[in-house]
Design a protein around this motif. Structure first.
Motif, PDB file in Angstrom:
ATOM      1  N   PRO A   1      25.868  20.026  58.436  1.00 53.99           N
ATOM      2  CA  PRO A   1      27.219  20.478  58.088  1.00 53.99           C
ATOM      3  C   PRO A   1      27.837  19.719  56.921  1.00 53.99           C
ATOM      4  O   PRO A   1      28.667  20.270  56.207  1.00 53.99           O
ATOM      5  CB  PRO A   1      28.025  20.241  59.377  1.00 53.99           C
ATOM      6  N   SER A   2      27.414  18.489  56.709  1.00 57.17           N
ATOM      7  CA  SER A   2      27.991  17.715  55.597  1.00 57.17           C
ATOM      8  C   SER A   2      27.552  18.249  54.236  1.00 57.17           C
ATOM      9  O   SER A   2      28.160  17.920  53.222  1.00 57.17           O
ATOM     10  CB  SER A   2      27.614  16.235  55.730  1.00 57.17           C
ATOM     11  N   GLU A   3      26.527  19.081  54.218  1.00 58.64           N
ATOM     12  CA  GLU A   3      26.045  19.659  52.960  1.00 58.64           C
ATOM     13  C   GLU A   3      26.624  21.049  52.687  1.00 58.64           C
ATOM     14  O   GLU A   3      26.350  21.631  51.647  1.00 58.64           O
ATOM     15  CB  GLU A   3      24.512  19.720  52.976  1.00 58.64           C
ATOM     16  N   ILE A   4      27.411  21.566  53.603  1.00 55.68           N
ATOM     17  CA  ILE A   4      27.998  22.897  53.441  1.00 55.68           C
ATOM     18  C   ILE A   4      29.343  22.750  52.725  1.00 55.68           C
ATOM     19  O   ILE A   4      30.170  21.922  53.121  1.00 55.68           O
ATOM     20  CB  ILE A   4      28.192  23.572  54.821  1.00 55.68           C
ATOM     21  N   PRO A   5      29.582  23.520  51.671  1.00 60.48           N
ATOM     22  CA  PRO A   5      30.872  23.455  50.973  1.00 60.48           C
ATOM     23  C   PRO A   5      32.028  23.708  51.951  1.00 60.48           C
ATOM     24  O   PRO A   5      31.900  24.492  52.896  1.00 60.48           O
ATOM     25  CB  PRO A   5      30.776  24.576  49.939  1.00 60.48           C
ATOM     26  N   ARG A   6      33.145  23.039  51.720  1.00 58.71           N
ATOM     27  CA  ARG A   6      34.278  23.098  52.649  1.00 58.71           C
ATOM     28  C   ARG A   6      34.742  24.522  52.967  1.00 58.71           C
ATOM     29  O   ARG A   6      34.995  24.851  54.119  1.00 58.71           O
ATOM     30  CB  ARG A   6      35.462  22.286  52.128  1.00 58.71           C
ATOM     31  N   ALA A   7      34.861  25.351  51.960  1.00 58.62           N
ATOM     32  CA  ALA A   7      35.340  26.717  52.191  1.00 58.62           C
ATOM     33  C   ALA A   7      34.369  27.477  53.081  1.00 58.62           C
ATOM     34  O   ALA A   7      34.777  28.188  54.006  1.00 58.62           O
ATOM     35  CB  ALA A   7      35.527  27.449  50.860  1.00 58.62           C
ATOM     36  N   GLN A   8      33.090  27.315  52.825  1.00 55.80           N
ATOM     37  CA  GLN A   8      32.076  27.988  53.640  1.00 55.80           C
ATOM     38  C   GLN A   8      32.073  27.420  55.058  1.00 55.80           C
ATOM     39  O   GLN A   8      31.922  28.157  56.031  1.00 55.80           O
ATOM     40  CB  GLN A   8      30.701  27.828  53.005  1.00 55.80           C
ATOM     41  N   LEU A   9      32.245  26.122  55.182  1.00 59.14           N
ATOM     42  CA  LEU A   9      32.292  25.481  56.492  1.00 59.14           C
ATOM     43  C   LEU A   9      33.476  26.000  57.306  1.00 59.14           C
ATOM     44  O   LEU A   9      33.343  26.300  58.500  1.00 59.14           O
ATOM     45  CB  LEU A   9      32.366  23.962  56.343  1.00 59.14           C
ATOM     46  N   ALA A  10      34.614  26.153  56.657  1.00 59.23           N
ATOM     47  CA  ALA A  10      35.794  26.691  57.338  1.00 59.23           C
ATOM     48  C   ALA A  10      35.527  28.111  57.836  1.00 59.23           C
ATOM     49  O   ALA A  10      35.863  28.452  58.975  1.00 59.23           O
ATOM     50  CB  ALA A  10      37.001  26.669  56.408  1.00 59.23           C
ATOM     51  N   GLU A  11      34.904  28.921  56.993  1.00 56.33           N
ATOM     52  CA  GLU A  11      34.557  30.294  57.400  1.00 56.33           C
ATOM     53  C   GLU A  11      33.588  30.284  58.580  1.00 56.33           C
ATOM     54  O   GLU A  11      33.732  31.066  59.524  1.00 56.33           O
ATOM     55  CB  GLU A  11      33.929  31.055  56.231  1.00 56.33           C
ATOM     56  N   GLN A  12      32.603  29.393  58.517  1.00 55.05           N
ATOM     57  CA  GLN A  12      31.642  29.300  59.613  1.00 55.05           C
ATOM     58  C   GLN A  12      32.310  28.876  60.914  1.00 55.05           C
ATOM     59  O   GLN A  12      31.980  29.400  61.976  1.00 55.05           O
ATOM     60  CB  GLN A  12      30.526  28.307  59.274  1.00 55.05           C
ATOM     61  N   LEU A  13      33.229  27.933  60.828  1.00 53.79           N
ATOM     62  CA  LEU A  13      33.920  27.466  62.039  1.00 53.79           C
ATOM     63  C   LEU A  13      34.725  28.589  62.683  1.00 53.79           C
ATOM     64  O   LEU A  13      34.705  28.758  63.908  1.00 53.79           O
ATOM     65  CB  LEU A  13      34.825  26.275  61.717  1.00 53.79           C
ATOM     66  N   ILE A  14      35.411  29.355  61.864  1.00 49.78           N
ATOM     67  CA  ILE A  14      36.175  30.489  62.394  1.00 49.78           C
ATOM     68  C   ILE A  14      35.236  31.474  63.065  1.00 49.78           C
ATOM     69  O   ILE A  14      35.475  31.922  64.197  1.00 49.78           O
ATOM     70  CB  ILE A  14      36.993  31.165  61.280  1.00 49.78           C
ATOM     71  N   GLU A  15      34.136  31.803  62.395  1.00 48.16           N
ATOM     72  CA  GLU A  15      33.163  32.747  62.952  1.00 48.16           C
ATOM     73  C   GLU A  15      32.514  32.202  64.219  1.00 48.16           C
ATOM     74  O   GLU A  15      32.319  32.940  65.199  1.00 48.16           O
ATOM     75  CB  GLU A  15      32.097  33.078  61.902  1.00 48.16           C
ATOM     76  N   LEU A  16      32.170  30.922  64.227  1.00 50.06           N
ATOM     77  CA  LEU A  16      31.568  30.330  65.421  1.00 50.06           C
ATOM     78  C   LEU A  16      32.525  30.368  66.613  1.00 50.06           C
ATOM     79  O   LEU A  16      32.111  30.664  67.743  1.00 50.06           O
ATOM     80  CB  LEU A  16      31.127  28.892  65.141  1.00 50.06           C
ATOM     81  N   HIS A  17      33.790  30.095  66.375  1.00 49.75           N
ATOM     82  CA  HIS A  17      34.779  30.158  67.468  1.00 49.75           C
ATOM     83  C   HIS A  17      34.920  31.588  67.978  1.00 49.75           C
ATOM     84  O   HIS A  17      35.031  31.818  69.189  1.00 49.75           O
ATOM     85  CB  HIS A  17      36.130  29.593  67.026  1.00 49.75           C
ATOM     86  N   TRP A  18      34.908  32.556  67.072  1.00 47.70           N
ATOM     87  CA  TRP A  18      34.994  33.960  67.461  1.00 47.70           C
ATOM     88  C   TRP A  18      33.791  34.348  68.314  1.00 47.70           C
ATOM     89  O   TRP A  18      33.920  34.968  69.370  1.00 47.70           O
ATOM     90  CB  TRP A  18      35.095  34.839  66.218  1.00 47.70           C
ATOM     91  N   GLN A  19      32.602  33.969  67.862  1.00 50.77           N
ATOM     92  CA  GLN A  19      31.389  34.310  68.594  1.00 50.77           C
ATOM     93  C   GLN A  19      31.314  33.574  69.938  1.00 50.77           C
ATOM     94  O   GLN A  19      30.829  34.125  70.934  1.00 50.77           O
ATOM     95  CB  GLN A  19      30.137  34.022  67.751  1.00 50.77           C
ATOM     96  N   MET A  20      31.815  32.344  69.977  1.00 54.38           N
ATOM     97  CA  MET A  20      31.842  31.591  71.231  1.00 54.38           C
ATOM     98  C   MET A  20      32.752  32.278  72.245  1.00 54.38           C
ATOM     99  O   MET A  20      32.413  32.380  73.434  1.00 54.38           O
ATOM    100  CB  MET A  20      32.301  30.150  70.994  1.00 54.38           C
TER     101      MET A  20
END
Length: 51
Positions: A16-35
């Motif tokens: 996760p430390s290698e993922i750009p911040r904007a992409q990481l934020a999008e992933q977190l939102i999507e992961l929470h939705w899928q969870m």
């Protein structure tokens, strides 16, 4: 279920430390939705009564 397991494995190998911040934020939102969706399916199956 195998597809779900594979998807989680792919997430686990990412750094996760290698993922750009904007992409990481999008992933977190999507992961929470899928969870939330997964938790809903767990609840549905937990509520099933076998007679």
């Amino acid at each position: 279920m195998r597809e779900l397991s594979t998807a989680i494995d792919h997430l686990a190998i990412e750094d996760p430390s290698e993922i750009p911040r904007a992409q990481l934020a999008e992933q977190l939102i999507e992961l929470h939705w899928q969870m939330a969706r997964l938790q809903a399916q767990i609840a549905r199956r937990t509520a099933v009564r076998v007679f």
